[in-house]
Enzyme design. Structure first.
Site, PDB file in Angstrom:
ATOM      1  CG  HIS A 306      -2.059   0.933   1.116  1.00 39.93           C
ATOM      2  ND1 HIS A 306      -1.964   2.269   1.414  1.00 39.93           N
ATOM      3  CD2 HIS A 306      -3.326   0.725   0.691  1.00 39.93           C
ATOM      4  CE1 HIS A 306      -3.125   2.831   1.199  1.00 39.93           C
ATOM      5  NE2 HIS A 306      -3.969   1.923   0.749  1.00 39.93           N
ATOM      6  CG  ASP A 364      -8.600  -4.362  -2.418  1.00 42.51           C
ATOM      7  OD1 ASP A 364      -9.778  -4.258  -2.074  1.00 42.51           O
ATOM      8  OD2 ASP A 364      -7.956  -3.448  -2.935  1.00 42.51           O
TER       9      ASP A 364
END
Ligand code: ACO
Length: 430
Positions: A306, A364
């Site tokens: 991320h 996710d």
């Protein structure tokens, strides 16, 4: 007391630039006057060191793995609240009282139907169109149906447009799904709560009774809370940039949906599930870990890493728990994909490459398994993300429009193309 400044040296010159501090998190150097005073721009492709705006909505501490909506930890909101409470919080800045919540739920519920003509609009698409392609078009098209809420200078119209989108995006998402599988559209049923109503619009058929599974409805509601906002990510920045020109709110949210579709952003849950399917078996994991580490191989572990979190994504932890709850409720004892995911996570969290680069599972990683178990096809995953993020985009768009210092977003560039040269007639070109 004078404002704090920092001195920037370039060549023989130096400049004093103001430093601004927020309530928590890193301070910023205000470079608004830099070009005027130095003749230079800053250069930061990907905005890795650039704060594009001031905001009071969402705070992330990527090193500590903290996510706050209006100051409240995501864990507490996901545990105790529902999605519409989070919507209220993001839009108004405070948690609602019981009366405010009831009024808000009523106002959203009143807008769940879409203009009947929208149904014909859907018929124009191929049945095999990706539902995200349909969503970009359908949400953008709302501005063609609801002219009475496109005047962005009118506070009431701004709020009506906001309510309309929070209420109608689930209806459009369910319609996109139904259209893709050749089933009739199911109208909203306003006696149901927001997420139960969405599940019914997706999975009910006119020929049969439909009972909402409360465990699944609560789990999906929680998934919506987790995805509701995430400060200045790519799609939110897209919405702000589109909105900075004065574009109408429906067009701005459509722009956000288009950006979210990419596999590096909202498309990652779809890509993560495809990757787990491709890995196929726990035994194959080492091969894929090696691929992910190979600089000459473009493969990446989807659902890992991320831009901001350099720690475990706090949403991923809640997501993992939700996955187990959903699979237990559905009686799925052995899901090979879940086995692969758990083992992949275990190996990656102990691998030097991932540790050194601070690559942790993001939200996710587990959401695909959960949504698949609920009955959604992979193509719908990003649509569900868009549904949940709509409120975040709207809150950020409203904050920008209501900021008196707001101006059109217009980045500059480092030009590396040809310097001036003269046009030559075609006959003289080689
Ligand atoms: N697998 C393997 N290596 C990775 C991964 C990954 N998933 N992510 C990053 N890296 C490596 C890169 O190769 C790079 O290595 P290098 O320094 O040796 O060149 C280093 O880690 C830094 O990566 P960047 O791409 O520079 O990091 P950035 O902050 O730009 O990217 C991103 C973040 C796009 C999320 C990236 O981690 C990625 O592609 N992850 C997979 C896609 C994904 O899951 N996206 C969902 C994001 S969350 C969301 O939108 C809800």
């Amino acid at each position: 007391m004078s404002a704090p400044v920092t001195s920037v040296k370039f060549g023989d010159n130096s400049l004093d630039l103001p430093v601004k501090s927020g309530s928590v998190g890193p301070s910023v150097i205000d470079i608004g006057k830099l070009y005027a005073q130095s003749g230079m721009f800053t250069y930061d492709p990907g905005f890795t060191s650039t704060a594009a705006c001031e905001s009071k909505i969402t705070y992330i501490d990527g090193d500590e793995g903290i996510l706050l909506y209006r100051g409240f930890p995501i864990e507490q909101l996901a545990e105790h609240g529902d999605f519409l409470e989070t919507c209220y919080l993001l839009l108004y800045g405070e948690l609602p009282t019981a009366a405010q919540k009831a009024d808000f739920d009523y106002r959203v519920t009143r807008h769940t139907m879409v203009h009947d003509q929208m149904q014909r609009f859907f018929q124009g698409f191929r049945r095999d169109a990706h539902p995200m392609a349909v969503m970009v078009a359908a949400v953008g098209a709302l501005s063609a149906f609801y002219h009475d809420s496109t005047d962005i200078t009118d506070e009431t119209q701004r709020m009506v447009a906001s309510m309309r989108m929070i209420a109608k995006v689930p209806t459009l998402a369910a319609m996109a799904f139904k259209y893709s599988i050749g089933q009739p559209f199911v109208y909203p049923l306003n006696s149901l709560d927001y997420t139960s109503n969405f599940l019914r619009m997706c999975f009910a058929v006119p020929a049969e009774e439909y009972q909402v599974n409360k465990v699944l409805s609560r789990a999906l509601d929680r998934i919506f809370i987790l995805h509701a906002d995430h400060e200045q990510n790519a799609s939110t920045s897209t919405v702000r940039l589109a909105g900075s020109s004065g574009a109408n709110p429906f067009a701005c949210i459509a722009a956000g949906i288009a950006c979210l579709w990419g596999p590096a952003h909202g498309g990652a849950n779809e890509a993560a599930l495809k990757m787990l399917e491709e890995i196929g078996h726990v035994e194959n994991i080492p091969k894929y870990i090696a691929k992910a580490k190979d600089k000459n191989d473009p493969f990446r572990l989807m659902g890992f890493g991320h831009r901001v979190y350099k720690n475990y994504d706090p949403r991923a932890k809640i997501m993992q728990k939700t996955t187990h709850e959903v699979l237990a409720e559905l009686g799925v004892k052995d899901d090979p994909l879940l086995d692969i995911a758990i083992e992949l996570e275990r190996i990656a969290l102990h691998d030097e490459y991932f540790i050194e680069k601070k690559l942790y599972p993001n939200v996710d990683f587990y959401s695909g398994i959960t949504l698949k178990a609920m009955g959604f096809p992979t193509t719908m995953f990003t649509v569900l993300f868009a549904l949940a993020r709509t409120v975040g985009w709207i809150a950020q768009w409203k904050e920008m429009i209501e900021d008196p210092s707001q101006k059109i977003g217009r980045p500059r560039q480092l030009y590396t193309g040809s310097a001036r040269r003269e046009y030559s007639p075609m006959a003289q070109r080689r």
